[in-house]
Write a protein that holds these residues in place. Sequence first.
Motif, PDB file in Angstrom:
ATOM      1  N   LYS A 208      35.808  53.085  10.234  1.00  0.00           N
ATOM      2  CA  LYS A 208      34.554  53.128  10.966  1.00  0.00           C
ATOM      3  C   LYS A 208      33.424  52.522  10.146  1.00  0.00           C
ATOM      4  N   ARG A 212      31.134  49.174  11.022  1.00  0.00           N
ATOM      5  CA  ARG A 212      29.674  49.189  11.056  1.00  0.00           C
ATOM      6  C   ARG A 212      29.083  48.144  10.125  1.00  0.00           C
ATOM      7  N   LEU A 215      29.585  44.729  11.599  1.00  0.00           N
ATOM      8  CA  LEU A 215      28.647  44.443  12.681  1.00  0.00           C
ATOM      9  C   LEU A 215      27.293  44.026  12.135  1.00  0.00           C
ATOM     10  N   GLY A 276      32.968  45.649  15.046  1.00  0.00           N
ATOM     11  CA  GLY A 276      31.840  46.541  15.283  1.00  0.00           C
ATOM     12  C   GLY A 276      31.412  46.571  16.736  1.00  0.00           C
ATOM     13  N   LEU A 280      31.439  49.921  18.923  1.00  0.00           N
ATOM     14  CA  LEU A 280      30.186  50.350  19.533  1.00  0.00           C
ATOM     15  C   LEU A 280      30.336  50.531  21.036  1.00  0.00           C
ATOM     16  N   SER A 281      31.039  49.621  21.694  1.00  0.00           N
ATOM     17  CA  SER A 281      31.262  49.764  23.133  1.00  0.00           C
ATOM     18  C   SER A 281      32.108  50.990  23.444  1.00  0.00           C
ATOM     19  N   ARG A 283      32.203  53.781  21.662  1.00  0.00           N
ATOM     20  CA  ARG A 283      31.362  54.961  21.463  1.00  0.00           C
ATOM     21  C   ARG A 283      30.367  55.136  22.600  1.00  0.00           C
TER      22      ARG A 283
END
Length: 417
Positions: A208, A212, A215, A276, A280-281, A283
């Motif tokens: 994770k 991040r 990204l 990322g 993100l999508s 989450r």
Amino acid sequence: MLTLRLTLAAPPLALLLRLLLVCASAGLGLLLLATLSFALDNPDQRAAALVRLAWCLVPLAVTAHLAAALARTEPGTEARCGLDSAGLGPARLPLLVARTAALPAVAGSAAALLVAARSGIAGSSGVLTVPQLPDALARLPLPELSLPTPAAATLLSTVPLLAALAAAWGARPGAPRPWTGTEDTGAAAAASAAGAGSETRATTEPRKVSCRVGLLVGAVLTAGGLLLAAYAARDAAAGGSPGLGGWTFPAEDVAASPLAAGWLLAAFGLVLAGPGLVMLSGRLLGAVRPGPVRLLTGRTLIREAPFLGRELGALSAVGAALVALVRARLTDAGAAVLPGPLVGASVALSGCCVAGAALAALVRARRARAPLRGLLERIGAPQGLVRAVTLLRACVTSVVFAGPAVLAGMFTALPPH
């Protein structure tokens, strides 16, 4: 013999990737021979020869990535227990996969050599001429003089060697594998029985964090590449400056300009930002009291982000290049955007290899979701739930990666015309 049997008994996806690898190796061999012939014909233009060689590095790296994707699609890399009992341990399995990937690359290099040799046989008094190829390839600067055999052999052996190394690296025991849907169940049982919840979280937390960071770094690199290209195009439109050498961007100078460096930097940023974006999508889908469809879609996207995001990010970079090409055609700047067949062939080879690697990643992801689909069938979940999850996942990934591709293609600076 085992390498030949694995090649002949390969699934359709592996056969398609091998065919793409043959075509990419043949096209890259022609590009390398063209670069060598240009260096021999123009010994005083060393900078231009280095620029042409640099443009060959991009499809070379993408071809190596395709070879690694081919190694991950081999069924033998997953059934390690049976291969260990057959005598193929962690050291011999990468060697086997390297041979299976190097075989189509050698065939492509041999095809490129046959094209050059055929043109040499057709010539008179030992002079190599351009063979009868389509217009895009006939414009390649193939040798007007006979090439030195050691140099040509060294260049043509680069592609099989790099493909073999990339395939061996992709088939190593510690290579990342897609989530199979059963790891969470086993991890949860172990955590409840032995209190190993912190260890399970420790294994997933670095992924994770890397997504991040990727990204953030990818967004910065993409913005920096677009700004660099915009600055270079504005300086060229103003007539050039002493620091940039007064470029006016004719077709042969775009490849060596900061404009091309900005394009490559933006594409590399999109590739880094891919995992990322997928995480993100996922989450966002799982936020604010999700239902079963959104929850399953978000969890699968989060699990598949480390190995699926970069392939989709590379595909997004190819889409951005296509959007920029359409803009160039509409604004009559197409002749300056594609400076001759060398860069055009490099872009075409890179696009085909990226599409093949993305297809392989999608098939691997679908294969990894098979246990989850079986579990949903056993608990009596309706078929509409599985179809809704598949449709939502496809729509989300398409929107998430089509948006940056369109924005990058629209905001990419083009050479003044």
